[in-house]
Design an enzyme around this catalytic site. Structure first.
Site, short mmCIF file in Angstrom:
data_model
loop_
_atom_site.label_atom_id
_atom_site.label_comp_id
_atom_site.label_asym_id
_atom_site.label_seq_id
_atom_site.Cartn_x
_atom_site.Cartn_y
_atom_site.Cartn_z
N HIS A 140 -3.85 -7.69 14.93
CA HIS A 140 -3.32 -7.98 13.35
C HIS A 140 -3.32 -9.51 13.07
O HIS A 140 -3.50 -9.61 11.80
CB HIS A 140 -1.79 -7.50 13.24
N SER A 166 1.36 -8.42 -0.25
CA SER A 166 0.14 -8.90 -0.22
C SER A 166 0.00 -10.52 -1.02
O SER A 166 0.73 -10.32 -2.01
CB SER A 166 -0.97 -8.37 -0.76
N1 COA Z 1 6.83 3.76 -14.23
C1 COA Z 1 5.51 4.22 -14.11
N2 COA Z 1 4.61 3.83 -13.33
C2 COA Z 1 5.05 2.90 -12.77
C3 COA Z 1 6.31 2.19 -12.67
C4 COA Z 1 7.05 2.66 -13.38
N3 COA Z 1 8.29 2.05 -13.67
N4 COA Z 1 6.25 1.03 -11.58
C5 COA Z 1 4.74 1.15 -11.13
N5 COA Z 1 4.29 2.29 -11.65
C6 COA Z 1 2.91 2.64 -11.41
C7 COA Z 1 2.05 1.12 -11.15
O1 COA Z 1 1.48 0.84 -12.49
C8 COA Z 1 0.97 1.77 -10.40
O2 COA Z 1 -0.07 2.55 -10.85
P1 COA Z 1 -1.58 2.39 -10.61
O3 COA Z 1 -1.65 3.04 -9.13
O4 COA Z 1 -2.14 3.18 -11.73
O5 COA Z 1 -1.98 1.10 -10.67
C9 COA Z 1 1.32 2.47 -9.36
O6 COA Z 1 2.83 2.72 -9.81
C10 COA Z 1 1.83 1.88 -7.90
O7 COA Z 1 2.68 0.79 -8.13
P2 COA Z 1 3.96 0.48 -7.48
O8 COA Z 1 4.55 1.81 -6.34
O9 COA Z 1 5.15 -0.11 -8.01
O10 COA Z 1 3.52 -0.64 -6.30
P3 COA Z 1 2.16 -1.54 -6.33
O11 COA Z 1 0.89 -0.76 -6.45
O12 COA Z 1 2.46 -2.47 -7.07
O13 COA Z 1 2.27 -1.94 -4.97
C11 COA Z 1 2.90 -3.67 -2.87
C12 COA Z 1 3.54 -2.92 -4.30
C13 COA Z 1 3.98 -4.49 -2.56
C14 COA Z 1 2.71 -2.62 -2.01
C15 COA Z 1 1.69 -4.30 -3.43
O14 COA Z 1 1.80 -5.18 -4.17
C16 COA Z 1 1.06 -4.99 -2.23
O15 COA Z 1 1.57 -6.17 -1.62
N6 COA Z 1 0.14 -4.46 -1.24
C17 COA Z 1 -0.22 -4.83 0.16
C18 COA Z 1 0.48 -4.34 1.25
C19 COA Z 1 -0.04 -4.52 2.49
O16 COA Z 1 -0.43 -5.78 2.72
N7 COA Z 1 -0.20 -3.65 3.56
C20 COA Z 1 -0.78 -3.82 4.72
C21 COA Z 1 -0.11 -4.70 5.52
S1 COA Z 1 -0.87 -4.87 7.09
#
Ligand code: COA
Length: 577
Positions: free
Chosen positions: A242, A391
Site C-alpha cells: 500500500h 482522498s
Molecule cells: N442527498 C442526496 N445525495 C447525496 C447526499 C445527500 N445529502 N450526499 C451525497 N449524495 C450523493 C453524492 O452527490 C454522490 O452522488 P454521485 O455518486 O452521483 O456523485 C453520492 O451520494 C456519494 O456521495 P457520498 O457517499 O457522500 O460520498 P463521496 O462520493 O463524496 O465520497 C469519500 C466520500 C470520503 C469516500 C471520497 O471523498 C473519498 O475520499 N474517496 C477515496 C477513498 C479512498 O481513498 N479509498 C481507498 C483507500 S486505499
C-alpha cells in the site's frame, strides 16, 4: 490460466506506456469532490515500486528504473520474463499492449509453468538437486526481521553475487505475476479448514495471504507494489503493497483491465474457436491446446532441457547457508500462523444500496460510517477511534487523510437507538430521528473538511515527524496515552466504489480491531470485514451479521422519520444535507 495471465501482462504494459507518456485520461472527483481534477502522480508508482525492508524505517525504492522484465512466481520459484530489450527506453512506441506479442508472452509463461512444475514434481519425489528454497516466505516476516535477513542474504558468500542479483531482479521488475498453479501433495486439503468460507472469501484469502505456506504464500513477493495473481482454478486478483499508491488508483487499473478483457475475450483453448482477438500463431496455438493443466499431462523434458529452449526466461537462483535455512523454516511457521489467524467475511448486503440512502437526502458514505459505529458499539459497548481514508488527490501529490467518525453526535444517536430497542413495542423515537440527522450532518461536515485538507491527522503526524528530527525527545503530546488512543484505529475503513464486480479488502491494523472496506452500489453494499482469530473480543462474522441488523434498523428509522433540520427541529420539507 496462462492466456488470462498473458492478457494481464499485455494490458499492464499498455497501462504503463500511458502512464509514462502521460496519456492516461485525467481522473476527476465524484460525490463531494465532483468534477475536481485529481493528481495523477501516484500512478507513476505503479510499476517498479519496491518496499525495501530496513531495520529502522522501510524505504520506497525509486520508480526511475528502466528495466523491462516481470518476475513470474510459479511453484514457489521465481523467473525473469523479459518483455523486450533492456533498458526500457521507449519500449513499445504506441499501442504497447498490442505490440507486445501475445504468442511470445504466452510461450514464455508456458515454459515457466512447465519448468517450475517439473522442479516441484522432482522435489516432491525427493530429488535433493531440485530443492529450491522458498525464499518468498522471507517477505512475510516482521519487517525488522526481514531487514536483517535481507542483509544476511545479500552479504552471503562474499564475492558471490547470486542473491544480490536475484533480489535486484525482483526489486527492478515491473511487477510480479504469481501463477498459483501447483500446490504440494497435501496442499489441496489445507483449504478444508476454511470450509465455512464462501468461494469468494476463499479466493480473497488466497489473494491477500496466499492461504498458507502449504498453498501459495511462498509463491509471493510481498515487498513488490503490484502482484498479479492468477490461479489454475480461475482465481484472479491483485495484491498491492500500500505505501506506493491507493486502492482507488488500483481500482481504475482493474476496471480498465475488465473492459480490456471484454474487448479481447479469451478463446476457449479446448474448442475449435478460431475467432480469438489475438493471433497466437500456429506453433503456440498447438501448445495452447495441449491440456497442460490436466492431471494426465506428462512432462517429457527435464527443467534444464526446457530452459535451454529459450533465452528470455531465467530462473532466479539463491544461496542459503544453514542459518538462513533455519530462518526460512521459522518464517514458514510464522506465515502459517499469520494466515490461520486472519479472518475474512465478505458481506453482500442486498436489502438496499446508495439509491435508497440518496432518496432519503442523505450521504451514503456518512450513512455507512454511522452504521459501522452503531455496529461496533452494539458489539463492544463503546466507540473507538476510526479511520476512513479520504482522498487528498485534489491537491498536488495528495495521498490520503483520515475522516474520523466516533463523534459525540454519533454516540448520542446510538444511545437513542438503543433506548428505542429496549422499549416494548419497538418504535423509533423522535429523539433517535433528530439525533440521527445531527450525527449524519456532523459526519458530512468532517468528511468535507477532511477532503479539502482540514483534517487533523496528517498535520499531527507531520508535527510528530518534525519533532523526531528536531528534538532528542518527542514532546509530551505525542507520548500521552490520549494521543496513543487517538491513533489506535480499532476500526479501519475505506470506501472503494466500483460497479465492475471487483471486491477489495484488507486486514485490521491493530490486534483487537477490524478492517472494513465497503462498496456502496445502487441497490446493495458489499463489505469486506476482517479481524484476527486469536483476538477474543472481535469476530468478523459477528460484526458482519450485526452490521446487517444495524443497516436494517437505520432504514426503518429513515422510513419512520419526520423531516428535521440541522438543529434537529421538525420541519415539513427536508432539504439535502
Ligand atoms: N442527498 C442526496 N445525495 C447525496 C447526499 C445527500 N445529502 N450526499 C451525497 N449524495 C450523493 C453524492 O452527490 C454522490 O452522488 P454521485 O455518486 O452521483 O456523485 C453520492 O451520494 C456519494 O456521495 P457520498 O457517499 O457522500 O460520498 P463521496 O462520493 O463524496 O465520497 C469519500 C466520500 C470520503 C469516500 C471520497 O471523498 C473519498 O475520499 N474517496 C477515496 C477513498 C479512498 O481513498 N479509498 C481507498 C483507500 S486505499
Amino acid at each position: 490460466m496462462l492466456m488470462f495471465a498473458t492478457r494481464i501482462i499485455q494490458f499492464s504494459v499498455d497501462f504503463k506506456y500511458r502512464i509514462d507518456q502521460q496519456t492516461l485520461t485525467q481522473d476527476f472527483g465524484s460525490g463531494h469532490g465532483k468534477g475536481k481534477p485529481l493528481c495523477m502522480a501516484t500512478y507513476k508508482n505503479f510499476f517498479h515500486s519496491y518496499r525495501m525492508p530496513h531495520e529502522d524505517v522501510d524505504r520506497l525504492l525509486p520508480q526511475s528504473r528502466r528495466s523491462n522484465h516481470i518476475v513470474v512466481a510459479s511453484c514457489n520459484q521465481f523467473y525473469i520474463l523479459r518483455l523486450g530489450q533492456e533498458p526500457l527506453d521507449n519500449p513499445y512506441k504506441c499501442d504497447a499492449g498490442a505490440q507486445l506479442g501475445a504468442s511470445m508472452v504466452f510461450d514464455q509463461l508456458l515454459r515457466i509453468y512447465r519448468v517450475s512444475r517439473e522442479h516441484a514434481r522432482r522435489e516432491l519425489n525427493g530429488n535433493a538437486a531440485d530443492k529450491m528454497p522458498r525464499v518468498g516466505l522471507f517477505t512475510t516476516e516482521n519487517r525488522k526481521t526481514w531487514a536483517k535477513l535481507h542483509k544476511q542474504l545479500s552479504h552471503l558468500s562474499g564475492d558471490d553475487a547470486t542473491n544480490i542479483n536475484s533480489l535486484r531482479q525482483i526489486e527492478d521488475c515491473l511487477f510480479v505475476m504469481c501463477l498459483d498453479s501447483l500446490v504440494t501433495q497435501n496442499g489441496d486439503k489445507a483449504s478444508d479448514a476454511r470450509d465455512d468460507q464462501t468461494d469468494l472469501e476463499q479466493a480473497a484469502n488466497v489473494i491477500l495471504t496466499g492461504a498458507g505456506a502449504s498453498k501459495f504464500t511462498a509463491n509471493r513477493w510481498f515487498d513488490k507494489f503490484l502482484q498479479v495473481i492468477v490461479g489454475r482454478d480461475g482465481i484472479c486478483g491483485i495484491n498491492i503493497e500500500h505505501s506506493a499508491s491507493e486502492g482507488i488508483t488500483v481500482l481504475r487499473f482493474l476496471e480498465e483491465f475488465v473492459e480490456f478483457l471484454r474487448a479481447n475475450p479469451i478463446a476457449n483453448a479446448h474448442t475449435n474457436n478460431t475467432a480469438s482477438a489475438f493471433d497466437f500463431g500456429s506453433t503456440t496455438r498447438a501448445q495452447c491446446t495441449e491440456s497442460i493443466t490436466s492431471p494426465a499431462y506428462v512432462e517429457p523434458k527435464s527443467p534444464s532441457a526446457l530452459l535451454s529452449e529459450t533465452d528470455t526466461i531465467t530462473p532466479l537462483t539463491w544461496r542459503l547457508d544453514e542459518e538462513l535455512r533455519a530462518s526460512l523454516d521459522e518464517a514458514e511457521a510464522r506465515a502459517e500462523q499469520l494466515v490461520r489467524n486472519f479472518s475474512l467475511r465478505i458481506l453482500e448486503f442486498q436489502q438496499f444500496g446508495r439509491a435508497f440512502i440518496k432518496s432519503q437526502s442523505l450521504s451514503p458514505d456518512a450513512f455507512v460510517q454511522l452504521a459501522l459505529q452503531y455496529t461496533f458499539y452494539k458489539l463492544h459497548g463503546q466507540l473507538v477511534c476510526t479511520y476512513e481514508s479520504a482522498s487528498l488527490r485534489q491537491f498536488r501529490l495528495g495521498r490520503v487523510d483520515n475522516i474520523r467518525a466516533n463523534t459525540c453526535e454519533a454516540y448520542e444517536w446510538i444511545e437513542a437507538m438503543l433506548e428505542c430497542k429496549r422499549a416494548e413495542p419497538l418504535k423509533w423515537s423522535e429523539r433517535a430521528q433528530a439525533a440521527f440527522i445531527k450525527a449524519i450532518t456532523r459526519q458530512v461536515e468532517i468528511l468535507r473538511y477532511t477532503i479539502t485538507g482540514g483534517g487533523p491527522d496528517n498535520h499531527l503526524l507531520a508535527l510528530k515527524e518534525l519533532a523526531r528530527v528536531r528534538f532528542d525527545e518527542l514532546p509530551d503530546l505525542f507520548l500521552d496515552n490520549s494521543y496513543r488512543e487517538h491513533v489506535n484505529f480499532r476500526l479501519s475503513t475505506s470506501q472503494l466504489p466500483t460497479d465492475s464486480g471487483i471486491t477489495v479488502g484488507y486486514g485490521a491494523v491493530v490486534h483487537d480491531g477490524y478492517g472494513c472496506s465497503y462498496n456502496p452500489r445502487e441497490d446493495r453494499i458489499t463489505f469486506c470485514v476482517s479481524s484476527f482469530v486469536d483476538c477474543e473480543q472481535t469476530s468478523s462474522s459477528r460484526f458482519a451479521s450485526t452490521l446487517v441488523e444495524s443497516l436494517c434498523e437505520m432504514r426503518d428509522l429513515c422510513e419512520s422519520r419526520q423531516r428535521f433540520d440541522k438543529q434537529g427541529r421538525r420541519r415539513a420539507s427536508f432539504k439535502a444535507t
